[in-house]
Design an enzyme around this catalytic site. Structure first.
Site, short mmCIF file in Angstrom:
data_model
loop_
_atom_site.label_atom_id
_atom_site.label_comp_id
_atom_site.label_asym_id
_atom_site.label_seq_id
_atom_site.Cartn_x
_atom_site.Cartn_y
_atom_site.Cartn_z
CG ASP A 112 49.46 0.06 12.03
OD1 ASP A 112 50.52 0.67 11.77
OD2 ASP A 112 48.90 0.12 13.15
CG ASP A 172 53.85 0.39 16.30
OD1 ASP A 172 54.57 -0.56 16.61
OD2 ASP A 172 54.27 1.42 15.76
C1 G6P Z 1 53.43 4.21 14.39
C2 G6P Z 1 52.86 4.30 15.78
C3 G6P Z 1 53.00 5.71 16.33
C4 G6P Z 1 54.43 6.17 16.23
C5 G6P Z 1 54.91 6.12 14.78
C6 G6P Z 1 56.38 6.50 14.63
O1 G6P Z 1 52.60 4.88 13.51
O2 G6P Z 1 51.48 3.95 15.76
O3 G6P Z 1 52.60 5.68 17.69
O4 G6P Z 1 54.57 7.51 16.71
O5 G6P Z 1 54.75 4.78 14.32
O6 G6P Z 1 57.17 5.55 15.30
P1 G6P Z 1 58.73 5.71 15.55
O7 G6P Z 1 59.14 4.37 16.08
O8 G6P Z 1 59.36 6.02 14.22
O9 G6P Z 1 58.90 6.83 16.52
MG MG Z 2 48.80 1.24 14.78
#
Ligand code: G6P
Ligand code: MG
Length: 215
Positions: free
Chosen positions: A9, A11
């Site tokens: 993952d 983030d």
């Molecule tokens: C990851 C992060 C989330 C986020 C999602 C969508 O899963 O952990 O916090 O909402 O990505 O990200 P985006 O950049 O497409 O809004």
């Molecule tokens: Mg994450």
């Protein structure tokens, strides 16, 4: 035990963009007068953009047009944050772990629900250490469905049981387990305790140690 690849993952695992997602949502929530705390944000880790907003709205109904506008506004805030990202924003241990994988001849991929993952990876400068990227554009069903990690494993040409997923989110560990992957959870046990192995972060984790702990 045969482990041939790792799927990360992004983030909250390789870089602290989980904090930027939080700040983006917090700013939007404040503007809209919606109560939203850091604690509330824990439930949003790994959750896609639309589902995140629905969680923040806590059942409050708004038009589709307004939903779209709010998602776009949060994303603009997020983009402002990530424009500043540079290689030194990799979390401690992340670069070393990727390099250890390369040196050991194991594959590495990203499995992130974010539609901005490509830009973050480019700014972090880790593209050459990755064999595949699966992101928010790759599959329909997001975590906790296993689809994104299955997509990443397929890109690597590996079976799920030969791959380890590294995640900081409860939904991410659930997704990986549903797909038959081995799992490393990063963070508190309350969040990632379902993983096969749990570490606070990648900071002091070396590949050989991780492989021993997973065995
Ligand atoms: C990851 C992060 C989330 C986020 C999602 C969508 O899963 O952990 O916090 O909402 O990505 O990200 P985006 O950049 O497409 O809004
Ligand atoms: Mg994450």
């Amino acid at each position: 035990m045969t482990i041939k690849g790792f799927i990360f993952d992004l983030d909250g695992v390789l870089t602290d963009t989980a904090e930027y997602h939080f700040r983006g949502w917090k700013r939007l929530a404040d503007e809209e007068g919606l109560p939203f705390t850091r604690e509330d944000n824990e439930a949003l880790r790994g959750v896609p953009r639309r589902e995140s907003l629905l969680l923040i709205l806590k059942g409050k109904t708004v038009s589709e047009e307004k939903l779209q506008e709010m998602m776009e506004r949060k994303n603009q805030y997020y983009l402002e944050f990530i424009h500043e990202i540079k290689p030194s924003d990799l979390l401690p241990g992340a670069l070393r772990f990727l390099e250890e994988l390369r040196a050991a001849g194991l594959k590495a991929a990203i499995g992130s629900a974010s539609k901005n993952a490509g830009e973050v990876i480019e700014r972090l400068g880790i593209g050459s250490l990755l064999d595949a990227i699966s992101d928010g554009h790759s599959v329909e069903r997001q975590k906790p469905a296993p689809d994104l990690f299955l997509h990443a494993a397929a890109q690597l040409g590996l079976n799920p049981h030969d791959c380890v997923v590294v995640e900081d989110a409860t939904v991410g560990i659930a997704a990986a387990r549903a797909g038959g992957f081995r799992t490393i959870g990063l963070g508190p046990k309350e969040r990632v305790g379902e993983a096969d192995v749990v570490y606070p972060s990648l900071e002091n984790v070396h590949l050989d140690q991780a492989l021993r702990d997973l065995a």
